[in-house]
Motif scaffolding. Structure first.
Motif, mmCIF file in Angstrom:
data_model
loop_
_atom_site.group_PDB
_atom_site.id
_atom_site.type_symbol
_atom_site.label_atom_id
_atom_site.label_comp_id
_atom_site.label_asym_id
_atom_site.label_seq_id
_atom_site.Cartn_x
_atom_site.Cartn_y
_atom_site.Cartn_z
ATOM 1 N N ARG A 192 60.230 66.243 19.942
ATOM 2 C CA ARG A 192 60.807 66.438 18.609
ATOM 3 C C ARG A 192 61.096 67.924 18.344
ATOM 4 N N ASP A 193 60.173 68.766 18.767
ATOM 5 C CA ASP A 193 60.357 70.207 18.613
ATOM 6 C C ASP A 193 61.630 70.660 19.332
ATOM 7 N N ALA A 194 61.837 70.175 20.554
ATOM 8 C CA ALA A 194 63.004 70.588 21.335
ATOM 9 C C ALA A 194 64.295 70.085 20.702
ATOM 10 N N ILE A 195 64.285 68.867 20.201
ATOM 11 C CA ILE A 195 65.490 68.307 19.579
ATOM 12 C C ILE A 195 65.862 69.089 18.326
ATOM 13 N N VAL A 196 64.877 69.385 17.511
ATOM 14 C CA VAL A 196 65.152 70.141 16.283
ATOM 15 C C VAL A 196 65.617 71.552 16.622
ATOM 16 N N SER A 197 65.001 72.168 17.614
ATOM 17 C CA SER A 197 65.398 73.517 18.010
ATOM 18 C C SER A 197 66.840 73.532 18.502
ATOM 19 N N ALA A 198 67.208 72.547 19.336
ATOM 20 C CA ALA A 198 68.584 72.465 19.827
ATOM 21 C C ALA A 198 69.553 72.244 18.668
ATOM 22 N N HIS A 199 69.135 71.425 17.711
ATOM 23 C CA HIS A 199 69.968 71.176 16.528
ATOM 24 C C HIS A 199 70.180 72.466 15.738
ATOM 25 N N ASP A 200 69.110 73.198 15.505
ATOM 26 C CA ASP A 200 69.222 74.455 14.761
ATOM 27 C C ASP A 200 70.043 75.495 15.528
ATOM 28 N N PHE A 201 69.971 75.422 16.846
ATOM 29 C CA PHE A 201 70.720 76.346 17.695
ATOM 30 C C PHE A 201 72.221 76.029 17.667
ATOM 31 N N GLY A 202 72.550 74.804 17.222
ATOM 32 C CA GLY A 202 73.951 74.387 17.147
ATOM 33 C C GLY A 202 74.411 73.557 18.325
ATOM 34 N N SER A 203 73.463 73.100 19.156
ATOM 35 C CA SER A 203 73.830 72.315 20.332
ATOM 36 C C SER A 203 73.821 70.818 20.011
ATOM 37 N N PRO A 204 74.881 70.093 20.397
ATOM 38 C CA PRO A 204 74.911 68.642 20.204
ATOM 39 C C PRO A 204 74.181 67.898 21.326
ATOM 40 N N LEU A 205 73.193 68.522 21.878
ATOM 41 C CA LEU A 205 72.447 68.005 23.016
ATOM 42 C C LEU A 205 71.980 66.567 22.803
ATOM 43 N N ARG A 206 72.313 65.703 23.747
ATOM 44 C CA ARG A 206 71.708 64.367 23.816
ATOM 45 C C ARG A 206 70.507 64.487 24.747
ATOM 46 N N MET A 207 69.339 64.573 24.172
ATOM 47 C CA MET A 207 68.164 64.933 24.960
ATOM 48 C C MET A 207 67.419 63.737 25.522
ATOM 49 N N MET A 208 67.194 62.727 24.715
ATOM 50 C CA MET A 208 66.396 61.588 25.147
ATOM 51 C C MET A 208 67.278 60.592 25.892
ATOM 52 N N LYS A 209 66.872 60.269 27.092
ATOM 53 C CA LYS A 209 67.701 59.440 27.969
ATOM 54 C C LYS A 209 67.058 58.075 28.181
ATOM 55 N N ALA A 210 67.850 57.026 27.954
ATOM 56 C CA ALA A 210 67.432 55.664 28.305
ATOM 57 C C ALA A 210 68.165 55.312 29.588
ATOM 58 N N ASP A 211 67.466 55.426 30.700
ATOM 59 C CA ASP A 211 68.090 55.405 32.025
ATOM 60 C C ASP A 211 67.671 54.168 32.806
ATOM 61 N N GLY A 212 68.642 53.476 33.382
ATOM 62 C CA GLY A 212 68.336 52.281 34.167
ATOM 63 C C GLY A 212 67.972 52.559 35.608
ATOM 64 N N ARG A 213 68.110 53.827 36.075
ATOM 65 C CA ARG A 213 67.959 54.079 37.511
ATOM 66 C C ARG A 213 66.558 53.742 38.026
ATOM 67 N N VAL A 214 65.528 54.210 37.367
ATOM 68 C CA VAL A 214 64.170 53.958 37.870
ATOM 69 C C VAL A 214 63.898 52.461 37.936
ATOM 70 N N TRP A 215 64.291 51.731 36.890
ATOM 71 C CA TRP A 215 64.041 50.284 36.870
ATOM 72 C C TRP A 215 64.851 49.580 37.955
ATOM 73 N N HIS A 216 66.114 49.973 38.094
ATOM 74 C CA HIS A 216 66.986 49.362 39.102
ATOM 75 C C HIS A 216 66.462 49.611 40.510
ATOM 76 N N GLU A 217 66.053 50.848 40.791
ATOM 77 C CA GLU A 217 65.597 51.173 42.143
ATOM 78 C C GLU A 217 64.275 50.504 42.480
#
Length: 670
Positions: A192-217
């Motif tokens: 949460r700290d990193a997301i808010v910091s990126a937001h305040d910095f002005g970055s549209p960063l998509r930080m949290m990833k829901a990734d199928g690779r680990v499950w698929h592999e």
């Protein structure tokens, strides 16, 4: 002169009854059920579907917009990686997938940097505001993010102009490694700290990833992969409730990524299903249904180390299906990735696979080309229904983290993986170039020598940093990076917190590995132990009687690295025995038709055993003669649907035991 031709209103006017009538003739009395199948999730697949008129085409991507061609970058040395980046971007790539050494998808390689100077070397002459940037650094995601944001600040790049997708996937990491914090809130505070910091910095960063690779592999079939991606994204939404970001902005900090494999219809349906499923989650949460970019990467699990050229075909099917399914960005893994670190040629082929689909086939110019297809619409519906049911089951346990702790996720995946492994072993799920049509004389492909990066030596320090809160910690880390702070100074420092190390671990791997291991074992027998792994094909009768089965058997033995001697037409049983002795083989396999076996198999088996055959097989099913065949010394049966993997392992073990005993006896005599 007017055109008087009047054609049919559709290409094929026969109705379903007529089609089934033709099918019944072709089946010659066999049940229609032979034409039906099931997916890895147990979902029914019919042989024929009618057109669906209830599903209009929808705009899967923004109008007149191609999907983004994303290129994987995993070369350890930052300067060498930079050279590859520039080549890829000049060659048509629109995005980069930076895989750092601690990422689960690094497969033994991955970029290695330790400070801002390394980040500058990596991005030299790269215009980050013109491309899509993805990165995954595993447990070092926070450190890499701090360096990356520090780099943007140093270069005075507008953070809002750089599209960044990070690889923060805590649930996949926990499931793969079997380790989690007792109190996950300790990690969530950092996120949460990193997301808010990126937001305040002005970055549209998509930080949290829901990734199928680990499950698929690990073996999760499509519907289960979708359910786990959905559960992960939902858990991210809950975590974001603890930030001061507006609820309507939460989904903008999450990314969805699923895997494209060589199941063309399944991949198209998967891409379409994830959008519908995510829309349901947002609707249930009372959040606006803002479009969620869907990223798809080709499957590492489907790649083969043997005959890797076939991977080009697998990748093409997967990329085509992802594009048809509406993926916003696609990453094609180089065809030699399972062999080693891909060279520039392999990476160019991966890039051009997409370029041809976009520039020559104009695949992205068609709006929802799968709309109305009965087969694809049916598969999409079934994926949605099955994935939603699994998602609700996970939610009922208390969410994805609790489902992992209780073992629900691992039990589901293990069951699916074991079923898939049985299908591979029996060649019900054949793998071209490995379990079908192997080439024992294939030439090796070129890969890069994976040299580790030359990182500066340093001792980890303990700078005075604020606790994670409302963005203060990542902001401080970014400033520390600008001051030359090293990677190990910038992490979350969770190592000493109470951890649960008793969680199950996912078993990940490629489908072809068991057969490839057999090939490697056979080569080891020959190269290091001087044991020639060969089987004598004891052909009975005329060529017309044994040719088909002999060819099939030779192919089957080759999948385990076993060379075959024969077949040939033998004038008599004595000639067959003489040929066997001349071959130097100690393992033999009878090959002919069932009718010839009825008359000759027992006598031939007895003669071969007397002539020194230490292990004897028969190509075919024993039928009513199993007792007689076993009594004659036949120890196994090679036929369609048998556990070929187990049979080949047994043959290799017998060869090693036999030749090992002979070698020991020779030493004693000397």
């Amino acid at each position: 002169m007017p055109n008087s031709f009047s054609g049919p209103d559709r290409f094929y006017a026969a109705d379903e009854d007529a089609w089934w009538g033709a099918v019944d003739k072709a089946l010659k009395g066999a049940p229609r059920q032979k034409l039906f199948a099931t997916t890895g999730d147990g979902l029914d697949i019919a042989p024929l579907y009618g057109r669906r008129t209830d599903r209009p085409a929808i705009a899967l991507r923004p109008p007149q917009q191609d999907w983004s061609v994303v290129q994987r970058i995993d070369i350890p040395d930052a300067r060498a990686a930079n050279g590859q980046i520039l080549e890829d971007l000049e060659g048509g790539a629109a995005g980069l997938d930076l895989v750092f050494s601690n990422a689960a998808a690094a497969y033994g390689n991955g970029i290695q940097i330790d400070d801002l100077a390394g980040m500058e070397a990596l991005f030299a002459n790269v215009q980050l505001d013109l491309i899509d940037l993805r990165f995954d650094a595993g447990r070092e995601n926070i450190e890499i993010l701090a360096l990356l944001l520090g780099y943007l600040e140093k270069k005075q790049l507008d953070p809002a102009s750089v599209r960044i997708t990070a690889g923060f996937d805590p649930y996949g990491w926990i499931a793969a490694n079997g380790v989690a914090l007792i109190d996950m809130e300790d990690a969530f505070r950092h996120f949460r700290d990193a997301i808010v910091s990126a937001h305040d910095f002005g970055s549209p960063l998509r930080m949290m990833k829901a990734d199928g690779r680990v499950w698929h592999e690990a073996g999760a079939p499509a519907a289960l992969e979708l359910a786990l991606v959905l559960s992960s994204a939902t858990a991210h939404l809950r975590m974001l409730e603890g930030t001061r970001l507006a609820p309507e902005a939460w989904s903008e900090r999450i990314s969805l990524s699923v895997i494209a494999d060589a199941d063309q219809i399944g991949t198209i349906a998967k891409a379409r299903a994830i959008r519908a499923l995510w829309s349901n989650v947002l609707d249930g949460a009372g959040l606006p249904k803002t479009p969620m970019p869907v990223h798809m990467s080709t499957s590492y699990r489907m790649l083969t180390r043997r005959d890797p050229w076939v991977n080009l075909l697998r990748n093409t099917v997967a990329a085509f299906a992802a594009g048809v399914g509406g993926a916003d960005s696609i990453c094609v893994l180089p065809h030699t990735l399972a062999v080693g670190l891909p060279d520039g040629f392999a990476r160019r082929l991966a890039r051009n696979t997409q370029s041809i689909l976009l520039e020559e086939s104009n695949l992205a110019k068609v709006t929802d080309p799968a709309a109305g297809s009965g087969a694809i619409e049916d598969r999409t519906d079934k994926f949605c229904e099955a994935a939603w049911g699994l998602f609700q089951e996970i939610e009922a346990t208390g969410g994805l983290m609790e489902a992992i702790r209780q073992g629900l996720v691992h039990r589901r995946i293990d069951a699916a993986r074991n079923e898939s492994a049985r299908d591979v072993a029996r060649r019900k799920r054949p793998i071209t170039g490995v379990s079908e049509f192997p080439d024992l004389s294939e030439k090796t492909v070129a890969v890069l020598t994976a040299k580790p990066a030359d990182l500066a030596g340093f001792a980890p320090s303990s700078p005075d940093l604020p606790a994670p809160g409302d963005g203060e910690r990542l902001t401080a880390l970014r400033k520390l990076a600008l001051q030359g702070g090293h990677l190990h100074d910038l992490g979350m420092r969770l190592d000493k917190l109470p951890r649960d190390t008793g969680l199950p671990k996912l078993v990940r791997g490629r489908l072809s590995e068991p057969f490839e291991d057999l090939r490697s074992s056979a080569e080891d027998l020959e190269l290091r132990k001087a044991i020639v792994p060969k089987v004598f094909l004891a052909s009975l009768g005329s060529a017309a009687q044994f040719a088909a089965r002999a060819s099939w058997a030779a192919n089957a033995f080759a999948t385990g690295g076993l060379k075959t001697v024969g077949p040939a037409v033998h004038a008599s049983l004595d000639d067959l025995v003489r040929a066997f002795k001349d071959s130097g083989a100690v393992v033999a396999c009878l090959v002919s038709s069932d009718e010839v076996y009825d008359d000759q198999a027992v006598a031939a088996a007895q003669a071969l055993r007397s002539a020194g055959a230490r292990h004897l097989l028969l190509a075919g099913r024993p039928g009513p003669h199993e007792a007689a065949y076993s009594g004659a010394g036949i120890a196994g049966y090679l036929h369609a649907g048998c556990d070929l993997l187990a049979l080949l392992r047994d043959v290799q073990q017998k060869l090693e035991e036999i030749h090992g005993a002979e070698f020991s006896n020779l030493e004693v005599q000397q």
